[in-house]
Design an enzyme around this catalytic site. Structure first.
Site, PDB file in Angstrom:
ATOM      1  CB  SER A  39      -0.963  -0.055   1.191  1.00  0.00           C
ATOM      2  OG  SER A  39      -2.019   0.855   1.023  1.00  0.00           O
ATOM      3  CG  ASP A 151      -4.283  -1.658   0.118  1.00  0.00           C
ATOM      4  OD1 ASP A 151      -3.477  -2.324   0.799  1.00  0.00           O
ATOM      5  OD2 ASP A 151      -4.358  -0.416   0.172  1.00  0.00           O
TER       6      ASP A 151
END
Length: 254
Positions: A39, A151
């Site tokens: 991320s 993600d």
């Protein structure tokens, strides 16, 4: 020499603390042989691996806002396209492939079809970072071959095992995720939110325990949306790195 790998965790705006930590590493000449990020950790990791000047990056962080990242366009798969996010990375990294970077780097994403963690280390860097940052429901998933990527934090916000898989002998894990909130729980939403934070924090703790060094900047109570607190977050990253220096030097010496 054994390879030292950085595992930079996810945490949205809190990930700006990674910049402060990397500043101290550069100042103290802490050797880093490879970087793996999840991320926001993949974004900062990509900048670092590309050789982006950290003081310049600090200036960018101070002026960063969500309008520069979010590009709302409702679809069945997400509220935002993710084009702006990719363009931001490309602006600072260039349209480089992983092989063009100055330091070995990999971004971690999660395959929505299988639930498996995916280590991205080939192809377009900006596109890979976009995939690693594509928070489900907010950003549209990224098609990567036969994989549908979101993600990397969905599989765990701290990529220690991924760093080991990528070639690190010694892993320095940096967790910038949220912590369970202190205070009274007053409604069902807070119950669910607290439960999520407890689960996520415990998983990160377990992942961090597998690293040779686990660094956790004191950012857990800062909201993940607080891009306006860049200076404070960077300072907290520096503070955590300085505190860890004796352990770092001992680890390097050994």
């Amino acid at each position: 020499m054994r390879k030292i790998g950085l595992a930079l965790g996810g945490g949205s705006a809190r990930g700006l603390a990674h910049i402060g930590l990397l500043q101290v590493f550069e100042e103290e000449k802490i050797p880093v042989h490879l970087v793996v990020g999840t991320s926001i950790g993949s974004m900062i990791g990509a900048f670092y691996a590309a050789g982006t000047n950290l003081q310049y990056l600090t200036g960018i962080a101070r002026h960063l806002n969500w309008q520069q990242i979010l590009d709302p366009k409702f679809s069945r798969l997400g509220l935002c396209r993710g084009d702006k996010l990719e363009e931001l990375v490309a602006l600072l990294v260039g349209r480089k492939t992983f092989q063009d970077l100055k330091l070995p780097f990999a971004a971690v994403a999660c395959d929505l079809k299988t639930g498996q963690e995916v280590l991205l280390s080939e192809g377009d860097v900006a596109r890979a970072v976009r995939a690693s940052c594509s928070l489900p429901g907010i950003f549209k998933p990224v098609q990567w071959g036969d994989k549908l990527l979101v993600d990397g934090g969905v599989c765990g916000r701290l990529p220690v095992k991924a760093a080991r898989k990528f070639g690190a002998d010694l892993v320095i894990a940096v967790d910038v995720g949220g912590w369970p909130k202190q205070g009274e729980i007053k409604n069902a939403f807070q119950v669910l939110n607290q439960t999520f934070h407890i689960f996520e924090a415990r998983l990160a703790q377990e992942q961090g325990s597998e690293a040779e060094l686990f660094i956790r900047p004191n950012v857990g109570q800062i909201g993940p949306e607080r891009l306006d607190l860049a200076d404070e977050l960077i300072a907290l990253g520096r503070e955590a790195a300085v505190k860890a220096l004796p352990q770092l030097q001992k680890m390097i010496g050994s």
